[in-house]
Design a protein around this motif. Sequence first.
Motif, PDB file in Angstrom:
ATOM      1  N   LEU A 142       2.666  -5.888  -5.254  1.00 48.91           N
ATOM      2  CA  LEU A 142       2.428  -6.024  -3.928  1.00 48.91           C
ATOM      3  C   LEU A 142       0.834  -6.211  -3.976  1.00 48.91           C
ATOM      4  CD1 LEU A 142       4.755  -3.475  -2.111  1.00 48.91           C
ATOM      5  CD2 LEU A 142       5.149  -5.910  -2.423  1.00 48.91           C
ATOM      6  N   GLN A 143       0.023  -5.748  -4.732  1.00 46.54           N
ATOM      7  CA  GLN A 143      -1.366  -5.755  -4.687  1.00 46.54           C
ATOM      8  C   GLN A 143      -1.675  -5.129  -3.355  1.00 46.54           C
ATOM      9  OE1 GLN A 143      -3.911  -7.355  -6.840  1.00 46.54           O
ATOM     10  NE2 GLN A 143      -2.312  -6.500  -7.985  1.00 46.54           N
ATOM     11  N   ARG A 144      -1.391  -3.790  -3.351  1.00 46.99           N
ATOM     12  CA  ARG A 144      -1.796  -3.016  -2.146  1.00 46.99           C
ATOM     13  C   ARG A 144      -1.574  -1.649  -2.436  1.00 46.99           C
ATOM     14  NH1 ARG A 144       2.194  -1.055   1.333  1.00 46.99           N
ATOM     15  NH2 ARG A 144       4.306  -2.153   1.356  1.00 46.99           N
ATOM     16  N   THR A 166      -2.634  -3.039   4.104  1.00 47.59           N
ATOM     17  CA  THR A 166      -1.757  -4.272   4.469  1.00 47.59           C
ATOM     18  C   THR A 166      -1.671  -5.194   3.160  1.00 47.59           C
ATOM     19  OG1 THR A 166      -3.661  -5.699   5.333  1.00 47.59           O
ATOM     20  CG2 THR A 166      -2.465  -4.227   6.956  1.00 47.59           C
ATOM     21  N   GLY A 167      -2.664  -5.123   2.228  1.00 55.54           N
ATOM     22  CA  GLY A 167      -2.642  -5.905   1.126  1.00 55.54           C
ATOM     23  C   GLY A 167      -3.291  -7.456   1.407  1.00 55.54           C
ATOM     24  N   GLN A 168      -3.599  -7.493   2.651  1.00 55.83           N
ATOM     25  CA  GLN A 168      -4.359  -8.663   3.003  1.00 55.83           C
ATOM     26  C   GLN A 168      -5.776  -8.665   3.360  1.00 55.83           C
ATOM     27  OE1 GLN A 168      -2.080 -11.743   3.380  1.00 55.83           O
ATOM     28  NE2 GLN A 168      -0.517  -9.949   2.286  1.00 55.83           N
ATOM     29  N   PRO A 169      -6.463  -9.749   2.724  1.00 52.99           N
ATOM     30  CA  PRO A 169      -7.732 -10.081   3.165  1.00 52.99           C
ATOM     31  C   PRO A 169      -8.176  -9.824   4.595  1.00 52.99           C
ATOM     32  CG  PRO A 169      -6.988 -12.052   2.463  1.00 52.99           C
ATOM     33  CD  PRO A 169      -5.932 -11.206   2.319  1.00 52.99           C
ATOM     34  N   PRO A 170      -9.402  -9.336   5.043  1.00 52.66           N
ATOM     35  CA  PRO A 170      -9.775  -9.452   6.366  1.00 52.66           C
ATOM     36  C   PRO A 170      -9.855 -10.879   6.965  1.00 52.66           C
ATOM     37  CG  PRO A 170     -11.331  -8.536   5.032  1.00 52.66           C
ATOM     38  CD  PRO A 170     -10.308  -8.851   4.165  1.00 52.66           C
ATOM     39  N   THR A 171      -9.387 -11.433   7.934  1.00 53.04           N
ATOM     40  CA  THR A 171      -9.719 -12.668   8.653  1.00 53.04           C
ATOM     41  C   THR A 171     -10.881 -12.397   9.993  1.00 53.04           C
ATOM     42  OG1 THR A 171      -7.763 -12.306  10.199  1.00 53.04           O
ATOM     43  CG2 THR A 171      -7.661 -13.275   8.093  1.00 53.04           C
ATOM     44  N   GLN A 172     -11.191 -11.419  10.302  1.00 52.51           N
ATOM     45  CA  GLN A 172     -12.170 -11.107  11.249  1.00 52.51           C
ATOM     46  C   GLN A 172     -12.475  -9.526  11.397  1.00 52.51           C
ATOM     47  OE1 GLN A 172     -10.762 -12.023  15.329  1.00 52.51           O
ATOM     48  NE2 GLN A 172      -9.013 -10.152  14.979  1.00 52.51           N
ATOM     49  N   VAL A 243     -11.103  -0.534   8.333  1.00 55.63           N
ATOM     50  CA  VAL A 243     -10.798   0.015   7.301  1.00 55.63           C
ATOM     51  C   VAL A 243     -10.775  -1.004   6.036  1.00 55.63           C
ATOM     52  CG1 VAL A 243      -9.375   1.472   5.830  1.00 55.63           C
ATOM     53  CG2 VAL A 243      -9.700   2.067   8.085  1.00 55.63           C
ATOM     54  N   LEU A 244     -11.599  -1.278   4.912  1.00 54.52           N
ATOM     55  CA  LEU A 244     -11.486  -2.061   4.001  1.00 54.52           C
ATOM     56  C   LEU A 244     -11.346  -1.470   2.900  1.00 54.52           C
ATOM     57  CD1 LEU A 244     -14.596  -4.319   5.147  1.00 54.52           C
ATOM     58  CD2 LEU A 244     -12.363  -4.543   5.576  1.00 54.52           C
ATOM     59  N   MET A 245     -10.227  -2.039   1.969  1.00 58.90           N
ATOM     60  CA  MET A 245      -9.853  -1.372   0.684  1.00 58.90           C
ATOM     61  C   MET A 245     -10.009  -2.024  -0.293  1.00 58.90           C
ATOM     62  SD  MET A 245      -6.597   0.579   2.410  1.00 58.90           S
ATOM     63  CE  MET A 245      -6.218   1.970   1.099  1.00 58.90           C
TER      64      MET A 245
END
Length: 265
Positions: A142-144, A166-172, A243-245
């Motif tokens: 899942l890469q998360r 979320t496993g998703q990169p930030p968009t904003q 939160v950035l992981m």
Amino acid sequence: MEPLVFSEDLLTRQPPRGIDVDTTLAHFAIITCLVDPEVARLQLHPRFELDLIYVDGQEWALVSVVPFVDQDFRFAHIPWLKWRFGQTNYRMYATDTETGEHIAWFFGTSLASWTVSVPRFFWKLPWHRAHIEFDCVFDNTLQRYTTYRMQATNSWADAEVELTDTGQPPTQLTGFDDLESGLVLLTHPRKGFFYRRDGQLGSYSIWHDRLQTTVGSVKSARFDLLTTLGLAEPGEALHVHSVLMQHQTDFTIYLPPHRVKSTMR
């Protein structure tokens, strides 16, 4: 704030030498909170100006709690001698009025190793011994993270946090005109400043590549240091900005730290 970019200078690694350190960090998270600028300024040396953003029509300073595990803390020229320990940094973001650089201002660090005595006593760093436990499960498919918990006890800054990923990169990033400006400020300060344990201004620098973070959220959190400093209200939920992981990343730390002479006091 002027737009910020990942310039070649920011991303260029100076080769380590002397007692510089390389380390691979795991379970790396940047948990950023919005705090009252007037209270935040009380912790900052007058040489620096807070980096501020507007959210909901109000001006805020940004304070981050940054937990991670040093997997293989090692001197670059003695790579076979390694240490593994948990660490949590407490920092906020400011601009150096003498150079114009965006920097991280460190309140201090919790470190789960006897080796904390070296930077604490020889270099007067505001580093403190703690017991830190991580309970983390990263799903490679899942890469998360499916589990992310950290607890620090027996320290100057007891803390506990549980995050979701979320496993998703930030968009904003709220309060920033563009995503890159926010990422440069929050994830890529190359220089750190702090009050040494003798009250003098100190500094050191680091390098890491551009982080490839995913967006997380706070399920629960308690950071006693933020309450002690008046940056969070006792018993109230933290005003979380982001939160950035990142599962793993490599850092170089340029040592030793040094005292900084400043005309401002």
